[in-house]
Write an enzyme that holds these catalytic residues in place. Structure first.
Site, PDB file in Angstrom:
ATOM      1  CG  ASN A  88       0.163  -0.030   2.411  1.00  0.00           C
ATOM      2  OD1 ASN A  88      -0.048   0.490   2.954  1.00  0.00           O
ATOM      3  ND2 ASN A  88      -0.379  -0.840   3.625  1.00  0.00           N
ATOM      4  CG  ASP A 123      -6.361  -5.649   6.610  1.00  0.00           C
ATOM      5  OD1 ASP A 123      -6.157  -5.321   7.186  1.00  0.00           O
ATOM      6  OD2 ASP A 123      -6.976  -3.828   5.711  1.00  0.00           O
ATOM      7  CE  LYS A 166       7.807 -12.745 -13.617  1.00  0.00           C
ATOM      8  NZ  LYS A 166       8.969 -12.432 -14.803  1.00  0.00           N
ATOM      9  CG  PHE A 179      -1.958   5.609  13.193  1.00  0.00           C
ATOM     10  CD1 PHE A 179      -0.775   4.930  14.196  1.00  0.00           C
ATOM     11  CD2 PHE A 179      -1.976   6.284  12.399  1.00  0.00           C
ATOM     12  CE1 PHE A 179      -0.756   6.039  15.410  1.00  0.00           C
ATOM     13  CE2 PHE A 179      -1.030   7.716  12.846  1.00  0.00           C
ATOM     14  CZ  PHE A 179      -0.491   7.415  13.973  1.00  0.00           C
ATOM     15  CE  LYS A 212     -10.729   0.865  11.456  1.00  0.00           C
ATOM     16  NZ  LYS A 212      -9.451   0.939  10.880  1.00  0.00           N
ATOM     17  CE  LYS A 233      -7.879  -3.525  14.135  1.00  0.00           C
ATOM     18  NZ  LYS A 233      -7.399  -3.518  13.338  1.00  0.00           N
TER      19      LYS A 233
HETATM   20  O1  C5P Z   1      -8.969  -2.539  11.362  1.00  0.00           O
HETATM   21  P1  C5P Z   1      -7.679  -1.851  10.217  1.00  0.00           P
HETATM   22  O2  C5P Z   1      -6.627  -2.774   9.496  1.00  0.00           O
HETATM   23  O3  C5P Z   1      -8.478  -0.470   9.699  1.00  0.00           O
HETATM   24  O4  C5P Z   1      -7.219  -1.290  11.229  1.00  0.00           O
HETATM   25  C1  C5P Z   1      -5.588  -0.414  11.871  1.00  0.00           C
HETATM   26  C2  C5P Z   1      -4.718  -0.330  12.401  1.00  0.00           C
HETATM   27  O5  C5P Z   1      -4.361  -1.938  12.837  1.00  0.00           O
HETATM   28  C3  C5P Z   1      -3.602   0.197  12.538  1.00  0.00           C
HETATM   29  O6  C5P Z   1      -3.342   0.000  13.910  1.00  0.00           O
HETATM   30  C4  C5P Z   1      -2.533  -1.061  12.885  1.00  0.00           C
HETATM   31  O7  C5P Z   1      -1.339  -1.384  12.729  1.00  0.00           O
HETATM   32  C5  C5P Z   1      -3.393  -2.372  12.907  1.00  0.00           C
HETATM   33  N1  C5P Z   1      -3.571  -3.061  12.369  1.00  0.00           N
HETATM   34  C6  C5P Z   1      -2.776  -4.569  12.743  1.00  0.00           C
HETATM   35  N2  C5P Z   1      -3.183  -6.141  11.667  1.00  0.00           N
HETATM   36  C7  C5P Z   1      -3.787  -5.582  10.834  1.00  0.00           C
HETATM   37  C8  C5P Z   1      -4.558  -4.942  10.263  1.00  0.00           C
HETATM   38  C9  C5P Z   1      -4.299  -3.262  10.968  1.00  0.00           C
HETATM   39  O8  C5P Z   1      -2.479  -4.936  13.343  1.00  0.00           O
HETATM   40  N3  C5P Z   1      -3.558  -7.463   9.714  1.00  0.00           N
END
Ligand code: C5P
Length: 400
Positions: free
Chosen positions: A203, A272, A282, A316, A330, A334
């Site tokens: 990203n 994600d 490859k 974040f 969030k 979380k």
């Molecule tokens: O759920 P989302 O990805 O939008 O949440 C963002 C937050 O979750 C950020 O703090 C990111 O570092 C963390 N995150 C994580 N592990 C993932 C996805 C996101 O720790 N697989």
């Protein structure tokens, strides 16, 4: 406060006399130190008369061979005004060939630097790279003003107004080492999830916000562990950087290094989804359409939320819409203590890749705080101000 005033050899050296007077008027003690070139522009006598102290000029004309160490230890802040291009280069590279540069290396307190030079010298890539090195070291820069320069050219290069330099000194003096004794674990940057040995999904995260947080925490006295995805940023001064590539690697390193951390900040833009089984060769190009089946990556933040203990956990939320609601959601889902929400993507020129940011902080106490647009380093400072306030509020609520 006991302040060292370093003066290097530029036409603006005479303005340092005015600065010395202003700083003294605030009740500070000033020890002037001049380079040889500075003395070509202004006599040490001027500073001696203004400060009531002998001016330090020569590494070898003093009573003790370790005077620079004693002077470094006795003083609490160092300001260098004007800082010439040559002095900035010597500071950046750690040369120690006169009293001022040797003192600089021996000094461990905050440093304020006010450059002044010809506009082309200021804009030269070498000077800009040296300034960046000094900024990364946590020194506060008071950028030169634009205007008519002594060389006849017009542009940036004129020493900032002594009042502006004084203000920077006062800000730096007020800054507390309020994270001393803390360990702060920060994740930053994107992750890369391989599709085959040469391709990956990632990203647009630049890592700048996480690196700014790491710099701010280190400057405030914390031990900082920065677990970083692939970025094009220099490691912040005094910070332990642990490089990782994938979400799985980031998870492993976070769990491994979590132990001593009292504050955990997850600013990384973790992918994600990833490809469960990565081909070892490859994938060949064909005319046919192919589809990818992706599995979710481990949610590191959610896992931390389940086992956070006494730690403060800050997540974040980079969103393209409904920022406030998403930050709040969030925070709950979380089990975080704070979620920093920022808008990204679209026409927005803040957030990802930018040096600036504008965020909202959703706090466990129910508060929602907006931090107006500012450089990421400034935003980082405000985030730590709020983290420490929040900890006090949570402890008070717990009766601890
Ligand atoms: O759920 P989302 O990805 O939008 O949440 C963002 C937050 O979750 C950020 O703090 C990111 O570092 C963390 N995150 C994580 N592990 C993932 C996805 C996101 O720790 N697989």
């Amino acid at each position: 406060m006991k302040i060292i005033l370093g003066v290097s050899g530029g036409i603006a050296a005479y303005k340092a006399a005015e600065l010395a007077r202003l700083v003294m008027q605030q009740g500070h003690e000033v020890q002037a130190v001049m380079t040889a070139a500075a003395q070509e522009f202004v006599r040490p006598l001027t500073f001696a008369a203004l400060t009531g102290r002998k001016v330090l000029t020569d590494l070898f004309a003093i009573e003790s061979a370790i005077e620079h160490i004693a002077v470094a230890q006795e003083h609490e802040l160092m300001v260098i005004a004007p800082a010439t291009a040559d002095l900035i280069a010597r500071l950046a590279h750690g040369l120690a060939d006169d009293f001022l540069t040797t003192l600089y290396l021996a000094f461990t307190g905050p440093v304020v630097i006010a450059p002044a030079m010809n506009v082309n010298m200021w804009q030269h890539a070498a000077t800009q790279a040296n300034l960046e090195t000094l900024r990364q070291r946590g020194h506060r820069m008071v950028d030169p003003d634009s205007g008519y320069l002594a060389c006849g050219m017009t542009g940036p290069g004129r020493l900032a107004d002594p009042a502006a330099i004084l203000e920077a000194i006062e800000r730096e003096a007020r800054k507390r080492r309020d994270l001393e004794g803390e360990t702060v674990l920060i994740t930053a940057g994107p992750t890369q999830e391989p599709l085959d040995p040469v391709r990956y999904i990632s990203n647009r995260s630049s890592g700048k916000m996480g690196y700014a947080l790491a710099e701010a925490a280190a400057a405030r006295g914390a031990r900082v562990i920065l677990i970083s995805g692939p970025v094009h940023l220099a490691p912040p001064y005094g910070v332990e950087v642990v490089p990782v590539r994938t979400a799985a690697e980031m998870r492993a390193k976070v769990m491994e290094r979590l132990g001593p951390a009292g504050i955990v900040i997850k600013s990384a833009a973790v992918a994600d989804f990833h490809l469960g089984t990565v081909p070892t060769q490859k994938v060949k190009k064909t005319a046919a359409r192919i589809s990818l089946e992706l599995d979710p990556t481990p949610d590191i933040l959610a896992e931390l939320g389940r086992k956070k203990g006494d730690r403060l956990l800050i997540g974040f939320a980079a969103e393209t819409q409904n920022l406030h609601q998403e930050a709040r959601r969030k925070l709950e889902s979380k089990n975080c203590d704070m979620v920093v929400g920022n808008l990204v993507g679209g026409s927005s020129d803040i957030g990802f890749e930018s040096d600036q940011n504008e965020v909202v902080l959703a706090l466990r106490t129910g508060e929602l705080i907006s931090l107006p647009r500012a450089p990421k380093r400034e935003i980082a400072e405000r985030i730590f101000d709020q983290v420490l306030k929040l900890r006090l509020a949570l402890h008070a609520a717990d009766g601890r």
